[in-house]
Every structure is written in C-alpha cells, then in structure tokens.
Design a protein around this motif. Structure first.
Motif, mmCIF file in Angstrom:
data_model
loop_
_atom_site.group_PDB
_atom_site.id
_atom_site.type_symbol
_atom_site.label_atom_id
_atom_site.label_comp_id
_atom_site.label_asym_id
_atom_site.label_seq_id
_atom_site.Cartn_x
_atom_site.Cartn_y
_atom_site.Cartn_z
ATOM 1 N N ALA A 62 0.925 -1.184 0.018
ATOM 2 C CA ALA A 62 0.033 0.125 0.045
ATOM 3 C C ALA A 62 0.862 1.336 -0.130
ATOM 4 O O ALA A 62 0.670 2.095 -0.716
ATOM 5 C CB ALA A 62 -0.873 0.068 1.297
ATOM 6 N N ALA B 15 -5.911 10.005 -4.584
ATOM 7 C CA ALA B 15 -6.937 8.958 -4.458
ATOM 8 C C ALA B 15 -6.174 7.719 -4.059
ATOM 9 O O ALA B 15 -6.853 7.107 -3.369
ATOM 10 C CB ALA B 15 -7.392 8.760 -5.992
ATOM 11 N N VAL B 16 -5.281 7.444 -4.682
ATOM 12 C CA VAL B 16 -4.360 6.257 -4.240
ATOM 13 C C VAL B 16 -4.075 6.407 -2.469
ATOM 14 O O VAL B 16 -4.204 5.262 -1.823
ATOM 15 C CB VAL B 16 -2.888 5.946 -4.886
ATOM 16 C CG1 VAL B 16 -2.426 4.670 -4.171
ATOM 17 C CG2 VAL B 16 -3.333 5.638 -6.297
ATOM 18 N N GLN C 125 -5.829 7.842 0.109
ATOM 19 C CA GLN C 125 -7.080 7.572 0.601
ATOM 20 C C GLN C 125 -7.173 6.079 0.785
ATOM 21 O O GLN C 125 -7.987 5.629 1.815
ATOM 22 C CB GLN C 125 -8.438 8.238 -0.150
ATOM 23 C CG GLN C 125 -8.107 9.959 0.073
ATOM 24 C CD GLN C 125 -8.121 10.338 1.462
ATOM 25 O OE1 GLN C 125 -8.943 9.690 2.461
ATOM 26 N NE2 GLN C 125 -7.350 11.490 1.815
ATOM 27 N N GLN C 126 -7.242 5.533 -0.352
ATOM 28 C CA GLN C 126 -7.398 3.984 -0.304
ATOM 29 C C GLN C 126 -6.473 3.212 0.329
ATOM 30 O O GLN C 126 -6.780 2.480 1.407
ATOM 31 C CB GLN C 126 -7.266 3.419 -1.900
ATOM 32 C CG GLN C 126 -8.435 3.947 -2.830
ATOM 33 C CD GLN C 126 -8.410 3.350 -4.052
ATOM 34 O OE1 GLN C 126 -6.873 2.840 -4.566
ATOM 35 N NE2 GLN C 126 -9.083 3.569 -5.077
ATOM 36 N N SER C 127 -5.146 3.534 0.367
ATOM 37 C CA SER C 127 -4.061 2.973 1.224
ATOM 38 C C SER C 127 -4.147 3.288 2.732
ATOM 39 O O SER C 127 -3.958 2.585 3.504
ATOM 40 C CB SER C 127 -2.723 3.581 0.777
ATOM 41 O OG SER C 127 -2.681 3.232 -0.484
ATOM 42 N N SER D 293 -6.815 3.498 4.795
ATOM 43 C CA SER D 293 -7.739 2.441 5.257
ATOM 44 C C SER D 293 -7.008 1.112 5.300
ATOM 45 O O SER D 293 -7.057 0.545 6.339
ATOM 46 C CB SER D 293 -9.098 2.266 4.363
ATOM 47 O OG SER D 293 -8.774 1.855 3.370
#
Length: 88
Positions: free
Chosen positions: A31, A49-50, A52-54, A56
């Motif tokens: 991540a 964007a990446v 924000q995903q990482s 979590s």
C-alpha cells in the motif's frame, strides 16, 4: 523442539500466526509503495486518490497491532507531506 502436546500445538499456532502477520505486513508495504509510485508519477489528484485508499488499509493493519501505531502515523504523515509538495 516441543515435547508436550500442548507445546506442539502452541508451536503450530505460532507458525500459523507468524505467516498471517507476515502477509499483513506485506500488504502494508505494498500500500505504501503504491502511494510512492503515484507521487513519483507527479499527478497530485491520482496520488491523493491512491493515498485515501491506502490509508484505510494501513490503519486496519495498525489496529491489529501488526506494526506500531506511531510507525503508521509517521508513514502517513510523510506520504501526505509529499503529496502536498507536488503542487508547490
């Protein structure tokens, strides 16, 4: 080597848990690498964007105490600062 049945079972359980923890640590590193790769590409929107995903994924691994919460905070802080520096 373990001699009692209890010790043999604990050895089996410890090995299984070690493998699971190693898998989660690998997920954490992946991540972080994804975010770094997006930052190196230079696209701030994609990097955010990446990130924000990482976040979590990274937070869930810290909640399970696979790595220390301060280490996770340090990584998130540094990645965030690198993303903010892209526009400047």
């Amino acid at each position: 080597m373990a001699n009692s049945a209890q010790a043999r079972k604990r050895a089996r359980q410890a090995e299984k848990q070690r493998a699971h923890n190693a898998s989660l640590r690998s997920t954490l590193r992946t991540a972080i690498k994804k975010v770094r790769k997006a930052i190196e590409a230079g696209d701030k929107a994609a990097a955010q964007a990446v990130y924000q995903q990482s976040v979590s994924v990274i937070d869930s691994i810290a909640d399970k105490r696979i790595v220390h919460k301060n280490k996770v905070s340090r990584h998130k802080s540094r990645l965030s600062a690198q993303i903010k520096a892209l526009a400047a």
